[in-house]
Design an enzyme around this catalytic site. Structure first.
Site, short mmCIF file in Angstrom:
data_model
loop_
_atom_site.label_atom_id
_atom_site.label_comp_id
_atom_site.label_asym_id
_atom_site.label_seq_id
_atom_site.Cartn_x
_atom_site.Cartn_y
_atom_site.Cartn_z
CB THR A 15 -0.92 -0.02 1.25
OG1 THR A 15 -1.73 -1.20 1.16
CG2 THR A 15 -1.79 1.21 1.33
CG ASN A 23 -6.55 -8.01 -5.53
OD1 ASN A 23 -6.42 -7.26 -6.49
ND2 ASN A 23 -7.40 -7.77 -4.56
CD GLN A 81 -2.33 -11.08 -4.90
OE1 GLN A 81 -1.88 -12.23 -4.89
NE2 GLN A 81 -2.88 -10.53 -3.83
CG HIS A 121 1.67 -10.03 3.20
ND1 HIS A 121 0.36 -10.41 3.15
CD2 HIS A 121 1.70 -8.74 2.79
CE1 HIS A 121 -0.37 -9.39 2.75
NE2 HIS A 121 0.42 -8.36 2.52
CB THR A 181 14.38 3.02 12.31
OG1 THR A 181 14.79 4.25 12.91
CG2 THR A 181 15.38 1.92 12.65
CB CYS A 231 -8.21 -5.49 1.40
SG CYS A 231 -6.78 -6.30 0.73
N1 PLP Z 1 -2.05 -4.60 -4.32
C1 PLP Z 1 -2.61 -5.81 -4.47
C2 PLP Z 1 -2.89 -6.32 -5.86
C3 PLP Z 1 -2.93 -6.58 -3.35
O1 PLP Z 1 -3.49 -7.80 -3.52
C4 PLP Z 1 -2.67 -6.06 -2.06
C5 PLP Z 1 -3.07 -6.82 -0.86
O2 PLP Z 1 -4.05 -7.52 -0.85
C6 PLP Z 1 -2.06 -4.80 -1.96
C7 PLP Z 1 -1.78 -4.10 -3.13
C8 PLP Z 1 -1.76 -4.17 -0.65
O3 PLP Z 1 -0.79 -4.90 0.06
P1 PLP Z 1 -0.54 -4.59 1.59
O4 PLP Z 1 -1.89 -4.73 2.25
O5 PLP Z 1 0.41 -5.63 2.01
O6 PLP Z 1 -0.04 -3.22 1.71
#
Ligand code: PLP
Length: 382
Positions: free
Chosen positions: A74, A152, A180, A202, A237, A325
């Protein structure tokens, strides 16, 4: 979670590689210096961060100096979009697609309220943008095109290479949210004209809360967070253990990419063929488009996904509805609506996302229980 569960929500997040956990633990136990400190502990932490940077760069086919660590994707997406606009104050036009992750789309909508002209490219029924529409949207005023590599929710791949080439030919910056894609399909920054690329550890068996932005050499967007770290490109940091875990995940993903993609594609195909054979009203979204190996978005008529997922959880099978999300929200997925699905079908869609932990036995267990669940729910709904 016990060993008997079946986790099919890997696009939300993945189980960290044991090697990542070990490396992060060792880092917290023994290498707890601040990379900015001018003594041995600092030197060692700095060295670990730089080793991880090299591991990320290798996975992306990038140069080491082109990698900036962030607190996730993000942040990386924000850094790319806000950075491109700040770098070119004379250009006030942004192009994104209708199926971007909320970390891009909501920021873009916000920027629109601040006076940025926004073009949201539609997608066709298979979830892909149209390159002629992209071409037509570009103007002298365009500061950035931000187009995700892989979706995603559906796993659909966008024509990133061609889109980036169109932007480059017009002298327009190009960013891709490759969250992704990285670790699942080959991503090579030395081969395609992408200026910035976001990733999150992750999503490919690394830790949560750490990501990176690839910024092509020579491009100097102003930082979003000020401070001397990351060569003044991202203050704060460094999350050294997270960064170490991210590096290890990149290294392992690079090593298993081809074999893993082939194995997971076979499992995904087994899942889809099995579902379509047993459930005549099931529909795979984006089935005709190029897709990630691991993602299957399946609509089950008008049976609410929420109910399907509850029943699956009783069987210790974990999948998701649309994007994790957006979990908690009962609104239909903007991605599926953009592909032309009616609201009812969008709300009846389950995302199964596989990983290198997925086995044939787990897929077969899903295929065994799901038809009965759907039969029961269809009876209730009728
Ligand atoms: N972009 C995509 C395509 C994602 O699938 C995600 C998380 O689901 C993100 C951005 C955001 O990742 P994060 O929540 O680790 O910042």
């Amino acid at each position: 979670m016990s060993a008997s569960h079946i986790y099919l929500d890997n696009n939300a997040t993945t189980r960290p590689y044991p090697e990542c956990i070990e490396a992060m633990y060792a880092c917290m136990r023994e290498s707890y210096g601040n990379p900015s400190s001018k003594h041995g502990f600092g030197d060692h932490a700095r060295q670990l961060v730089n080793e991880a940077r090299a591991q990320v760069a290798r996975l992306l086919g990038a140069q080491v100096a082109e990698i900036v660590f962030t607190g996730g994707a993000t942040e990386a997406n924000h850094m790319a979009i806000l950075g491109a606009l700040a770098l070119q104050p004379e250009k006030r036009h942004l192009v994104v697609s209708a199926v971007e992750h909320p970390s891009v789309l909501q920021l873009a909508r916000h920027l629109e309220t601040q006076g940025v002209r926004l073009t949201v490219l539609p997608v066709d029924a298979s979830g892909c943008i149209n390159l002629s529409q992209l071409q037509a949207a570009l103007s002298e005023d365009t500061a950035l095109v931000s187009l995700m590599w892989a979706n995603n929710e559906t796993g659909v791949l966008q024509p990133v290479e061609q889109a980036a080439a169109l932007a480059r030919a017009r002298g327009i910056l190009f960013h891709t949210d490759a969250v992704q894609a990285v670790g699942k399909v080959p991503v090579n920054m030395s081969a395609i004209p992408v200026d910035m690329l976001s990733l999150a550890a992750h999503k490919f068996h690394g830790p949560l809360g750490v990501g990176a932005l690839f910024i092509r050499k020579g491009l100097k967007p102003p930082p979003m967070l000020f401070g001397h770290q990351e060569r003044h490109r991202r203050g704060g940091t460094e999350n050294v253990p997270g960064i170490v875990g991210c590096g290890v995940a990149c290294e392992l993903a690079a090593g298993e990419l081809d074999a893993s993609a082939e194995r997971i594609t076979a499992l995904r195909n087994r899942l889809e063929a099995g579902l379509l054979a047993r459930i005549p009203f099931a529909r795979v979204n984006g089935a005709n488009a190029p897709r990630l190996p691991n993602t299957s978005s399946v609509s089950f008529g008008g049976i609410p996904a929420e109910m399907i997922l509850q029943r699956l959880e009783r069987e210790r099978i974990y999948a998701s509805q649309g994007a994790a999300c957006a979990a908690g929200a009962t609104e239909p997925s903007h991605v599926l609506l953009a592909m032309g699905l009616p609201t009812e079908a969008a709300l009846a869609t389950v995302r199964f996302s596989l990983s290198h932990d997925t086995t044939e036995a787990k897929i077969d267990r899903l295929l065994e229980v799901l038809p009965a669940i759907l039969g029961e729910l269809a009876g209730i709904a009728a």
